[in-house]
Design a protein around this motif. Structure first.
Motif, PDB file in Angstrom:
ATOM      1  N   LEU A   6       0.739  -1.033  -0.112  1.00  0.00           N
ATOM      2  CA  LEU A   6      -0.077  -0.294   0.201  1.00  0.00           C
ATOM      3  C   LEU A   6       0.995   1.095   0.112  1.00  0.00           C
ATOM      4  O   LEU A   6       1.754   1.148   0.944  1.00  0.00           O
ATOM      5  N   ILE A   7       0.778   2.081  -1.157  1.00  0.00           N
ATOM      6  CA  ILE A   7       1.381   3.343  -0.908  1.00  0.00           C
ATOM      7  C   ILE A   7       0.581   4.373  -0.496  1.00  0.00           C
ATOM      8  O   ILE A   7      -0.418   4.696  -0.973  1.00  0.00           O
ATOM      9  N   GLY A   8       0.960   5.144   0.484  1.00  0.00           N
ATOM     10  CA  GLY A   8       0.176   6.020   1.136  1.00  0.00           C
ATOM     11  C   GLY A   8      -0.659   5.568   2.267  1.00  0.00           C
ATOM     12  O   GLY A   8      -1.186   4.637   2.435  1.00  0.00           O
ATOM     13  N   GLY A  10      -2.462   7.934   4.391  1.00  0.00           N
ATOM     14  CA  GLY A  10      -3.186   9.178   4.964  1.00  0.00           C
ATOM     15  C   GLY A  10      -4.568   8.645   5.105  1.00  0.00           C
ATOM     16  O   GLY A  10      -4.832   7.457   5.389  1.00  0.00           O
ATOM     17  N   TYR A  11      -5.601   9.523   4.984  1.00  0.00           N
ATOM     18  CA  TYR A  11      -7.060   9.226   5.227  1.00  0.00           C
ATOM     19  C   TYR A  11      -7.300   8.140   4.427  1.00  0.00           C
ATOM     20  O   TYR A  11      -7.838   6.970   5.061  1.00  0.00           O
ATOM     21  N   ALA A  12      -7.388   7.886   3.104  1.00  0.00           N
ATOM     22  CA  ALA A  12      -7.779   6.544   2.212  1.00  0.00           C
ATOM     23  C   ALA A  12      -6.984   5.527   2.432  1.00  0.00           C
ATOM     24  O   ALA A  12      -7.510   4.466   2.840  1.00  0.00           O
ATOM     25  N   GLY A  13      -5.625   5.433   2.594  1.00  0.00           N
ATOM     26  CA  GLY A  13      -4.686   4.357   3.141  1.00  0.00           C
ATOM     27  C   GLY A  13      -5.316   3.924   4.522  1.00  0.00           C
ATOM     28  O   GLY A  13      -5.477   2.680   4.613  1.00  0.00           O
ATOM     29  N   ARG A  14      -5.344   4.716   5.339  1.00  0.00           N
ATOM     30  CA  ARG A  14      -5.661   4.313   6.740  1.00  0.00           C
ATOM     31  C   ARG A  14      -6.816   3.822   7.177  1.00  0.00           C
ATOM     32  O   ARG A  14      -7.153   2.859   7.769  1.00  0.00           O
ATOM     33  N   THR A  15      -7.841   4.599   6.336  1.00  0.00           N
ATOM     34  CA  THR A  15      -9.355   4.323   6.603  1.00  0.00           C
ATOM     35  C   THR A  15      -9.942   3.352   5.763  1.00  0.00           C
ATOM     36  O   THR A  15     -10.899   2.344   6.306  1.00  0.00           O
ATOM     37  N   PHE A  16      -9.442   3.333   4.467  1.00  0.00           N
ATOM     38  CA  PHE A  16     -10.292   2.223   3.568  1.00  0.00           C
ATOM     39  C   PHE A  16      -9.221   1.004   3.367  1.00  0.00           C
ATOM     40  O   PHE A  16      -9.517  -0.092   3.324  1.00  0.00           O
ATOM     41  N   HIS A  17      -8.150   1.345   2.700  1.00  0.00           N
ATOM     42  CA  HIS A  17      -7.221   0.245   1.805  1.00  0.00           C
ATOM     43  C   HIS A  17      -6.750  -0.575   3.136  1.00  0.00           C
ATOM     44  O   HIS A  17      -6.612  -1.800   2.547  1.00  0.00           O
ATOM     45  N   ALA A  31       3.828  -4.682   2.966  1.00  0.00           N
ATOM     46  CA  ALA A  31       4.325  -3.390   3.179  1.00  0.00           C
ATOM     47  C   ALA A  31       3.372  -2.134   2.964  1.00  0.00           C
ATOM     48  O   ALA A  31       2.491  -2.322   2.075  1.00  0.00           O
ATOM     49  N   ILE A  32       3.739  -1.095   3.637  1.00  0.00           N
ATOM     50  CA  ILE A  32       3.155   0.289   3.389  1.00  0.00           C
ATOM     51  C   ILE A  32       4.382   1.264   3.050  1.00  0.00           C
ATOM     52  O   ILE A  32       5.388   1.293   3.883  1.00  0.00           O
ATOM     53  N   GLY A  33       4.399   1.865   1.687  1.00  0.00           N
ATOM     54  CA  GLY A  33       4.976   3.052   1.582  1.00  0.00           C
ATOM     55  C   GLY A  33       4.528   4.235   2.371  1.00  0.00           C
ATOM     56  O   GLY A  33       3.468   4.770   1.833  1.00  0.00           O
ATOM     57  N   VAL A  65       0.417  -3.397  -5.946  1.00  0.00           N
ATOM     58  CA  VAL A  65       0.640  -1.957  -5.474  1.00  0.00           C
ATOM     59  C   VAL A  65      -0.728  -1.485  -5.202  1.00  0.00           C
ATOM     60  O   VAL A  65      -1.426  -1.120  -6.349  1.00  0.00           O
ATOM     61  N   VAL A  66      -1.233  -0.895  -4.169  1.00  0.00           N
ATOM     62  CA  VAL A  66      -2.496  -0.051  -4.196  1.00  0.00           C
ATOM     63  C   VAL A  66      -1.919   1.355  -3.982  1.00  0.00           C
ATOM     64  O   VAL A  66      -1.046   1.347  -2.937  1.00  0.00           O
ATOM     65  N   ILE A  67      -2.063   2.520  -4.524  1.00  0.00           N
ATOM     66  CA  ILE A  67      -1.887   3.438  -4.692  1.00  0.00           C
ATOM     67  C   ILE A  67      -3.068   4.532  -4.150  1.00  0.00           C
ATOM     68  O   ILE A  67      -4.125   4.625  -4.575  1.00  0.00           O
ATOM     69  N   ALA A  68      -2.684   4.993  -2.975  1.00  0.00           N
ATOM     70  CA  ALA A  68      -3.567   5.872  -2.090  1.00  0.00           C
ATOM     71  C   ALA A  68      -2.934   7.184  -1.604  1.00  0.00           C
ATOM     72  O   ALA A  68      -2.661   7.449  -0.374  1.00  0.00           O
TER      73      ALA A  68
END
Length: 159
Positions: A6-8, A10-17, A31-33, A65-68
């Motif tokens: 998961l890249i990012g 922030g709000y979307a990465g932490r809350t949704f992804h 991993a989280i970028g 890779v999920v980009i948020a």
């Protein structure tokens, strides 16, 4: 098991992804970028934090890779991940222009990788109910349907 970066965060990465990836059978959040490892580790102490996109896409065990990240970074990051041989899921908006979107689709085809936009609202109960009603023609011939989700933000960020 599909290992996901998961890249990012922030709000979307932490809350949704991150929660969705962790809750989905067959996916592993590998991993989280993020430039803020302390923030990630406060929530997810067992997940590896990588400082850069280049380091993240170089991880041989990561397939997806999920980009948020902020909107203007979606295309260049997706381009980098696709060229590194990774499948990519992009947060909305997919791209800022039609030309950029077409470029990414072409790159995904040439690298034989899956490229998709995140469609979280497709699985919400109200959307599924509307889909069912339309499929059964329970409302007759519908000529127009409008749905939206509002998020109150008194000050819009300058991005």
């Amino acid at each position: 098991m599909i290992r996901v970066a998961l890249i990012g965060y922030g709000y979307a990465g932490r809350t949704f992804h991150a929660p969705l990836i962790r809750a989905t059978p067959g996916l592993e959040l590998a991993a989280i970028g993020s430039s803020r490892p302390e923030r990630v580790h406060a929530d997810l102490p067992d997940v590896s934090v990588v400082a850069s996109l280049e380091e993240t896409v170089a991880l041989p065990s990561v397939e997806l890779v999920v980009i948020a990240t902020p909107n203007d970074t979606h295309v260049p990051m997706a381009r980098t991940a696709l060229r590194a041989g990774k499948h990519v899921v992009l947060e909305k908006p997919f791209a800022l222009t039609l030309e950029q979107a077409r470029e990414l689709v072409s790159l995904a085809h040439s690298t034989r990788r899956v490229l998709a936009v995140f469609q979280n609202r497709r699985w919400d109960g109200d959307f599924l109910a509307a889909t069912d009603l339309l499929a059964r023609a329970a409302l007759g011939d519908v000529s127009h349907f409008e749905s939206h989700f509002d998020r109150y933000r008194p000050l819009v960020r300058d991005r």
